[in-house]
Scaffold this active site. Structure first.
Site, PDB file in Angstrom:
ATOM      1  N   HIS A  54       0.796  -1.267   0.024  1.00 32.13           N
ATOM      2  CA  HIS A  54      -0.041  -0.001  -0.014  1.00 32.13           C
ATOM      3  C   HIS A  54       0.954   1.416  -0.030  1.00 32.13           C
ATOM      4  O   HIS A  54       2.307   1.272   0.244  1.00 32.13           O
ATOM      5  CB  HIS A  54      -0.919  -0.098   0.970  1.00 32.13           C
ATOM      6  CG  HIS A  54      -0.426   0.113   2.676  1.00 32.13           C
ATOM      7  ND1 HIS A  54       0.261  -1.060   3.018  1.00 32.13           N
ATOM      8  CD2 HIS A  54      -0.291   0.821   3.516  1.00 32.13           C
ATOM      9  CE1 HIS A  54       0.831  -0.613   4.336  1.00 32.13           C
ATOM     10  NE2 HIS A  54       0.236   0.476   4.405  1.00 32.13           N
ATOM     11  N   HIS A  56       1.369   3.877   1.835  1.00 30.29           N
ATOM     12  CA  HIS A  56       1.766   4.619   3.022  1.00 30.29           C
ATOM     13  C   HIS A  56       3.429   4.638   3.061  1.00 30.29           C
ATOM     14  O   HIS A  56       3.934   3.741   2.418  1.00 30.29           O
ATOM     15  CB  HIS A  56       1.472   3.981   4.295  1.00 30.29           C
ATOM     16  CG  HIS A  56       0.047   4.223   4.737  1.00 30.29           C
ATOM     17  ND1 HIS A  56      -0.751   3.473   5.689  1.00 30.29           N
ATOM     18  CD2 HIS A  56      -0.821   5.115   4.220  1.00 30.29           C
ATOM     19  CE1 HIS A  56      -1.979   3.831   5.694  1.00 30.29           C
ATOM     20  NE2 HIS A  56      -2.224   4.787   4.951  1.00 30.29           N
ATOM     21  N   HIS A  59       6.017   2.000   3.670  1.00 30.84           N
ATOM     22  CA  HIS A  59       6.075   0.919   2.863  1.00 30.84           C
ATOM     23  C   HIS A  59       6.559   1.036   1.436  1.00 30.84           C
ATOM     24  O   HIS A  59       6.886   0.089   0.794  1.00 30.84           O
ATOM     25  CB  HIS A  59       4.660   0.327   2.891  1.00 30.84           C
ATOM     26  CG  HIS A  59       4.031  -0.192   4.167  1.00 30.84           C
ATOM     27  ND1 HIS A  59       4.079  -1.509   4.771  1.00 30.84           N
ATOM     28  CD2 HIS A  59       3.676   0.471   5.274  1.00 30.84           C
ATOM     29  CE1 HIS A  59       3.529  -1.609   5.787  1.00 30.84           C
ATOM     30  NE2 HIS A  59       3.328  -0.324   6.230  1.00 30.84           N
ATOM     31  N   HIS A 110      -7.490  -0.792   5.252  1.00 33.75           N
ATOM     32  CA  HIS A 110      -6.430  -0.055   5.970  1.00 33.75           C
ATOM     33  C   HIS A 110      -6.269   1.181   4.860  1.00 33.75           C
ATOM     34  O   HIS A 110      -6.155   2.335   5.316  1.00 33.75           O
ATOM     35  CB  HIS A 110      -5.321  -0.970   5.994  1.00 33.75           C
ATOM     36  CG  HIS A 110      -3.903  -0.241   6.523  1.00 33.75           C
ATOM     37  ND1 HIS A 110      -3.908   0.316   7.899  1.00 33.75           N
ATOM     38  CD2 HIS A 110      -2.794   0.291   5.877  1.00 33.75           C
ATOM     39  CE1 HIS A 110      -2.772   0.898   8.086  1.00 33.75           C
ATOM     40  NE2 HIS A 110      -2.109   0.861   7.092  1.00 33.75           N
ATOM     41  N   ASP A 146      -0.292  -4.213   5.948  1.00 34.30           N
ATOM     42  CA  ASP A 146      -0.967  -3.887   7.153  1.00 34.30           C
ATOM     43  C   ASP A 146      -2.433  -4.305   7.105  1.00 34.30           C
ATOM     44  O   ASP A 146      -3.265  -3.498   7.720  1.00 34.30           O
ATOM     45  CB  ASP A 146      -1.012  -2.157   7.317  1.00 34.30           C
ATOM     46  CG  ASP A 146       0.538  -1.822   7.423  1.00 34.30           C
ATOM     47  OD1 ASP A 146       1.341  -2.463   7.635  1.00 34.30           O
ATOM     48  OD2 ASP A 146       0.640  -0.569   7.656  1.00 34.30           O
ATOM     49  N   HIS A 185       4.556  -4.912   9.894  1.00 36.80           N
ATOM     50  CA  HIS A 185       5.048  -4.433  11.332  1.00 36.80           C
ATOM     51  C   HIS A 185       5.401  -5.274  12.254  1.00 36.80           C
ATOM     52  O   HIS A 185       4.502  -6.363  12.388  1.00 36.80           O
ATOM     53  CB  HIS A 185       4.161  -3.454  11.820  1.00 36.80           C
ATOM     54  CG  HIS A 185       3.789  -2.212  10.907  1.00 36.80           C
ATOM     55  ND1 HIS A 185       4.799  -0.908  11.038  1.00 36.80           N
ATOM     56  CD2 HIS A 185       3.062  -1.852  10.043  1.00 36.80           C
ATOM     57  CE1 HIS A 185       4.468  -0.094  10.370  1.00 36.80           C
ATOM     58  NE2 HIS A 185       3.121  -0.503   9.445  1.00 36.80           N
TER      59      HIS A 185
HETATM   60 ZN   LIG Z   1       0.072   1.311   6.611  1.00 33.63          ZN
END
Ligand SMILES: [Zn+2]
Length: 294
Positions: A54, A56, A59, A110, A146, A185
């Site tokens: 994704h 973010h 990442h 997410h 995530d 994570h």
């Molecule tokens: Zn994320």
């Protein structure tokens, strides 16, 4: 196929998936190029593509730099916000990299463009002898970003409980039981502390938490887990269990999931970092009187 687990930033994971016969590799969530390039050099592999779960920053932020450094590098993902994206993939799409196959699993919630990547290797997935030769990194790695964590799930930033329920039950929950969960994570200890709050009587949660704390003390990753294991301790995969329903006061699975997520959002981090306001008050208490004298 070999999966290298690479810890970066505060608690993120990048993965390097290596086809051992050709020394070609795929990176998953290439957030820190320098670290990734170090491992690529050390492993003596050629990076062919990046799979991004994704958009973010923790990442995807290394994509542009890597694309510049390695011309021709392919970048896969399901969201236009992903940097240097060359291939926008959709649910169910299959990709081949030599003998490594990837099935793209769309899991929006997410973020609205989140993708998980279920992997296997041609010629080998059903050979038990090879499973043991590969040790804990068996034939079905699945980077879950995530969406699904060890003992938990991601926050619902751009989606609904209905979507996460579909992701966890129909998209990821139906994968082979020995699928290896390589999440985005390292938050296993905190997730399992919450799981224990949800199910104080669950012995598997207690055991996994004790194990995760031990790993944490030794600075070792808790990934991968298996999907089969997750069903035993991850409350977000256990929404039809009576104890989980009791904790949330709901019975409808989507409502249980929604309530669980909201409890988890309010399950505060232990005081790992000093609260800035408290620090300020503390220092003012110490030095304030001296400053005032001047
Ligand atoms: Zn994320």
């Amino acid at each position: 196929m070999k999966v290298k687990v690479i810890s970066v930033l505060e608690d993120n994971y990048m993965y390097l998936v290596i086809e051992e016969s050709t020394r070609h590799a795929l990176a998953v969530d290439a957030a820190v190029p320098k670290r990734l390039l170090e491992i690529i050099r050390k492993e003596d592999v050629v990076l062919r593509a990046i799979l991004t779960t994704h958009h973010h920053w923790d990442h995807a932020r290394g994509n542009e730099e890597l694309a510049q450094l390695l011309p021709g590098l392919q970048v896969f993902g399901a969201d236009e916000r992903i940097g240097a994206l060359t291939h926008r993939v959709s649910h169910g799409q299959e990709l081949s990299f030599g003998t490594i196959r990837v099935r793209c699993l769309f899991t929006p919630c997410h973020t609205s463009g989140h993708m998980c990547y279920f992997m296997w290797e041609d010629n080998s997935p059903d050979a038990p002898a090879l499973f043991s030769a590969l040790g804990p990194l068996g034939a079905h790695p699945c980077p879950t970003g995530d969406t699904l964590f060890v003992g938990g799930c991601g926050q619902f930033f751009e989606g609904t409980a209905e979507q996460m329920h579909t992701n966890l039950t129909q998209i990821l929950g139906t994968l082979p039981k020995d699928t290896k969960i390589f999440c985005g994570h390292e938050c296993t200890v905190r997730n399992l502390k919450f799981a224990l709050k949800v199910e104080p009587e669950n012995e598997v949660v207690k055991e996994k938490l004790a194990w995760a704390k031990q790993r944490d003390d030794e600075d070792l990753p808790t990934v991968p887990s298996t999907l089969q294991e997750e069903f035993l301790y991850n409350p977000f995969l256990r929404v039809t269990e009576e104890a989980v329903q009791r904790f949330t006061g709901r019975t409808d699975p989507v409502e249980v999931l929604r309530a669980l997520r909201s409890h988890r959002d309010n399950f505060k981090k232990p005081k790992e970092r000093p609260n800035p306001q408290a620090m300020l008050a503390f220092h003012w208490g110490l030095f304030g009187p001296f400053l005032e004298k001047k």
